[in-house]
Scaffold this motif. Sequence first.
Motif, PDB file in Angstrom:
ATOM      1  N   ILE A  25      43.361  30.711  43.199  1.00 18.23           N
ATOM      2  CA  ILE A  25      43.764  29.533  43.959  1.00 18.23           C
ATOM      3  C   ILE A  25      43.313  29.676  45.405  1.00 18.23           C
ATOM      4  O   ILE A  25      42.974  30.765  45.864  1.00 18.23           O
ATOM      5  N   ALA A  26      43.316  28.543  46.122  1.00 21.05           N
ATOM      6  CA  ALA A  26      42.901  28.485  47.538  1.00 21.05           C
ATOM      7  C   ALA A  26      41.460  28.974  47.667  1.00 21.05           C
ATOM      8  O   ALA A  26      40.623  28.673  46.829  1.00 21.05           O
ATOM      9  N   GLY A  27      41.147  29.704  48.736  1.00 19.87           N
ATOM     10  CA  GLY A  27      39.818  30.290  48.886  1.00 19.87           C
ATOM     11  C   GLY A  27      38.829  29.483  49.700  1.00 19.87           C
ATOM     12  O   GLY A  27      37.760  29.984  50.055  1.00 19.87           O
ATOM     13  N   GLU A  28      39.126  28.217  50.028  1.00 15.73           N
ATOM     14  CA  GLU A  28      38.158  27.387  50.734  1.00 15.73           C
ATOM     15  C   GLU A  28      38.002  27.807  52.195  1.00 15.73           C
ATOM     16  O   GLU A  28      38.834  28.516  52.748  1.00 15.73           O
ATOM     17  N   ILE A  29      36.921  27.357  52.815  1.00 18.01           N
ATOM     18  CA  ILE A  29      36.670  27.586  54.238  1.00 18.01           C
ATOM     19  C   ILE A  29      36.691  26.236  54.951  1.00 18.01           C
ATOM     20  O   ILE A  29      36.102  25.261  54.472  1.00 18.01           O
ATOM     21  N   TYR A  30      37.378  26.177  56.084  1.00 13.93           N
ATOM     22  CA  TYR A  30      37.489  24.954  56.871  1.00 13.93           C
ATOM     23  C   TYR A  30      36.542  25.002  58.074  1.00 13.93           C
ATOM     24  O   TYR A  30      36.397  26.045  58.726  1.00 13.93           O
ATOM     25  N   LYS A  31      35.930  23.868  58.363  1.00 18.83           N
ATOM     26  CA  LYS A  31      35.171  23.675  59.597  1.00 18.83           C
ATOM     27  C   LYS A  31      36.000  22.779  60.497  1.00 18.83           C
ATOM     28  O   LYS A  31      36.409  21.682  60.098  1.00 18.83           O
ATOM     29  N   MET A  32      36.245  23.220  61.730  1.00 21.54           N
ATOM     30  CA  MET A  32      37.159  22.527  62.626  1.00 21.54           C
ATOM     31  C   MET A  32      36.536  22.368  64.008  1.00 21.54           C
ATOM     32  O   MET A  32      35.694  23.168  64.425  1.00 21.54           O
ATOM     33  N   LYS A  33      36.977  21.339  64.723  1.00 23.51           N
ATOM     34  CA  LYS A  33      36.734  21.281  66.149  1.00 23.51           C
ATOM     35  C   LYS A  33      37.738  22.200  66.844  1.00 23.51           C
ATOM     36  O   LYS A  33      38.763  22.576  66.269  1.00 23.51           O
ATOM     37  N   LEU A  34      37.450  22.552  68.084  1.00 23.33           N
ATOM     38  CA  LEU A  34      38.319  23.501  68.765  1.00 23.33           C
ATOM     39  C   LEU A  34      39.694  22.927  69.073  1.00 23.33           C
ATOM     40  O   LEU A  34      40.638  23.682  69.346  1.00 23.33           O
ATOM     41  N   ASP A  35      39.845  21.598  68.993  1.00 26.33           N
ATOM     42  CA  ASP A  35      41.166  21.001  69.202  1.00 26.33           C
ATOM     43  C   ASP A  35      41.995  20.972  67.920  1.00 26.33           C
ATOM     44  O   ASP A  35      43.092  20.417  67.898  1.00 26.33           O
ATOM     45  N   GLY A  36      41.479  21.563  66.854  1.00 23.09           N
ATOM     46  CA  GLY A  36      42.213  21.622  65.595  1.00 23.09           C
ATOM     47  C   GLY A  36      41.854  20.537  64.605  1.00 23.09           C
ATOM     48  O   GLY A  36      42.327  20.570  63.457  1.00 23.09           O
ATOM     49  N   THR A  37      41.044  19.570  65.009  1.00 21.15           N
ATOM     50  CA  THR A  37      40.616  18.522  64.081  1.00 21.15           C
ATOM     51  C   THR A  37      39.737  19.101  62.989  1.00 21.15           C
ATOM     52  O   THR A  37      38.757  19.794  63.272  1.00 21.15           O
ATOM     53  N   ILE A  38      40.073  18.817  61.736  1.00 21.27           N
ATOM     54  CA  ILE A  38      39.287  19.337  60.623  1.00 21.27           C
ATOM     55  C   ILE A  38      38.089  18.425  60.369  1.00 21.27           C
ATOM     56  O   ILE A  38      38.238  17.226  60.139  1.00 21.27           O
ATOM     57  N   VAL A  39      36.902  19.004  60.407  1.00 19.39           N
ATOM     58  CA  VAL A  39      35.674  18.273  60.099  1.00 19.39           C
ATOM     59  C   VAL A  39      35.478  18.188  58.591  1.00 19.39           C
ATOM     60  O   VAL A  39      35.062  17.156  58.062  1.00 19.39           O
ATOM     61  N   GLY A  40      35.785  19.269  57.893  1.00 22.14           N
ATOM     62  CA  GLY A  40      35.634  19.296  56.449  1.00 22.14           C
ATOM     63  C   GLY A  40      35.932  20.682  55.911  1.00 22.14           C
ATOM     64  O   GLY A  40      36.282  21.604  56.660  1.00 22.14           O
ATOM     65  N   LYS A  41      35.800  20.840  54.611  1.00 21.41           N
ATOM     66  CA  LYS A  41      36.021  22.130  53.966  1.00 21.41           C
ATOM     67  C   LYS A  41      34.987  22.305  52.865  1.00 21.41           C
ATOM     68  O   LYS A  41      34.365  21.343  52.410  1.00 21.41           O
ATOM     69  N   PHE A  42      34.814  23.541  52.420  1.00 21.96           N
ATOM     70  CA  PHE A  42      33.845  23.815  51.365  1.00 21.96           C
ATOM     71  C   PHE A  42      34.244  25.072  50.608  1.00 21.96           C
ATOM     72  O   PHE A  42      34.907  25.964  51.139  1.00 21.96           O
ATOM     73  N   GLY A  43      33.846  25.116  49.338  1.00 20.54           N
ATOM     74  CA  GLY A  43      34.130  26.264  48.498  1.00 20.54           C
ATOM     75  C   GLY A  43      35.520  26.220  47.886  1.00 20.54           C
ATOM     76  O   GLY A  43      36.345  25.363  48.205  1.00 20.54           O
ATOM     77  N   ARG A  44      35.746  27.156  46.974  1.00 17.36           N
ATOM     78  CA  ARG A  44      37.041  27.293  46.311  1.00 17.36           C
ATOM     79  C   ARG A  44      37.131  28.706  45.742  1.00 17.36           C
ATOM     80  O   ARG A  44      36.144  29.457  45.745  1.00 17.36           O
ATOM     81  N   ALA A  45      38.316  29.045  45.260  1.00 13.11           N
ATOM     82  CA  ALA A  45      38.502  30.367  44.680  1.00 13.11           C
ATOM     83  C   ALA A  45      37.664  30.523  43.417  1.00 13.11           C
ATOM     84  O   ALA A  45      37.466  29.575  42.657  1.00 13.11           O
ATOM     85  N   GLY A  46      37.149  31.720  43.210  1.00 16.61           N
ATOM     86  CA  GLY A  46      36.381  31.983  42.002  1.00 16.61           C
ATOM     87  C   GLY A  46      35.457  33.160  42.166  1.00 16.61           C
ATOM     88  O   GLY A  46      35.389  33.788  43.235  1.00 16.61           O
ATOM     89  N   LYS A  47      34.701  33.444  41.131  1.00 14.50           N
ATOM     90  CA  LYS A  47      33.833  34.609  41.087  1.00 14.50           C
ATOM     91  C   LYS A  47      32.351  34.253  40.998  1.00 14.50           C
ATOM     92  O   LYS A  47      31.499  35.137  41.072  1.00 14.50           O
ATOM     93  N   LEU A  48      32.041  32.970  40.821  1.00 16.59           N
ATOM     94  CA  LEU A  48      30.659  32.536  40.692  1.00 16.59           C
ATOM     95  C   LEU A  48      30.057  32.250  42.061  1.00 16.59           C
ATOM     96  O   LEU A  48      30.778  32.170  43.057  1.00 16.59           O
ATOM     97  N   PRO A  49      28.741  32.094  42.154  1.00 21.59           N
ATOM     98  CA  PRO A  49      28.144  31.660  43.418  1.00 21.59           C
ATOM     99  C   PRO A  49      28.779  30.354  43.903  1.00 21.59           C
ATOM    100  O   PRO A  49      29.150  29.490  43.103  1.00 21.59           O
ATOM    101  N   LYS A  50      28.928  30.226  45.219  1.00 23.94           N
ATOM    102  CA  LYS A  50      29.575  29.084  45.880  1.00 23.94           C
ATOM    103  C   LYS A  50      31.091  29.088  45.707  1.00 23.94           C
ATOM    104  O   LYS A  50      31.764  28.139  46.089  1.00 23.94           O
ATOM    105  N   GLU A  51      31.626  30.149  45.113  1.00 30.30           N
ATOM    106  CA  GLU A  51      33.070  30.352  45.059  1.00 30.30           C
ATOM    107  C   GLU A  51      33.405  31.608  45.850  1.00 30.30           C
ATOM    108  O   GLU A  51      32.532  32.442  46.108  1.00 30.30           O
TER     109      GLU A  51
END
Length: 350
Positions: free
Chosen positions: A293-319
């Motif tokens: 579960i979880a595992g994603e990475i967040y891209k944020m502005k320095l004021d805390g605004t979330i631009v987006g996220k990518f990835g998820r928990a797992g063992k395959l490429p891109k996880e």
Amino acid sequence: MRRFLSLLVAAAFLAGLPAAAQNAAPEIAFDALNPLTLPDDIFLGEVGGVAANSKGDIFVYTRTGHPTVSLGGARAFAHGGSRLLQFDRNGKFVREIGQGIYGFMVAQQVRIDPQDNIWIVDQMTGYVMKFDPAGHVQMLLGRKPEAIPVPARPPAGDGGGARGGLPGAGAQSDVFNRPTDVAWDAAGNIFVADGMGNTRVAKFNSKGVFIKSWGSKGSGPGMFGTVSAIAVDAQGNVYAADGGNKRIQVFDNNGTFKTQYTNVGTPAALCITPGPNQFLYSSNSNPPEDFDIAGEIYKMKLDGTIVGKFGRAGKLPKEFGTVNAIDCRSENNLLVGEIANMRVQKLALH
């Protein structure tokens, strides 16, 4: 009137939602590949840290090797549990740095400063070590304990470590208890996340002289559950991943609390991009009891605004499996080091 009531109810509902629900992060498309070609006789263990220098060379601090602990007399001698490897920009193995060195035991992080010096953080020995680009040791922060109790005892105190500025504190101010990360400001001041045994941030000048520290065990502003990662922006503000309290805390350069971000899960690794338009990357760590579960990475502005996220928990490429390190020298080209999957992935965001 009916429309007004409907809007009022909707607003009340949204106000009751956690920040993560109110700010559903869009998915960022990305590609991933294995950037490293290892020699036949070298294998990666848990990747504590990965970082790139200005030439694009890749450095990996990994928990692999043959740890040795000799008990007897007044001291336990332990070494050899981790290795620092260098690859060129194409992923070809170049060399090993510090082979057999006394301070390598449990790899926690590697960072490259603006002068291309190589810094490692070792959780077990309590060292933060600076190597020049040629691989020679230039500075040591912290101190390996003279005696290691077996079995280990839990840390005592409030997690704040020894305090600077107190009579007789002296060198004890820079004795760490399971440190996790290191960062610098534009003036060259050094910030160490002394964050697993202690729960504080320690500040040193560019010569390694202790200035101050802040933080203790707790959940209030300026207190920490853990300090798993640290980053500094161009203005000298300090960002600390307080995974124990599921938040990122932001401080000014002297440790005064400014704000906190609670919408990124359990932050475990941080990185701030260079340049005038900076972004903050934060990994949402997989909990140790469930790597799926979880595992994603967040891209944020320095004021805390979330631009987006990518990835998820797992063992395959891109996880991802327990991301402990993010290198973001380029905004859309990242290196990610994983503990659970024992690997490095190179990511290209679209």
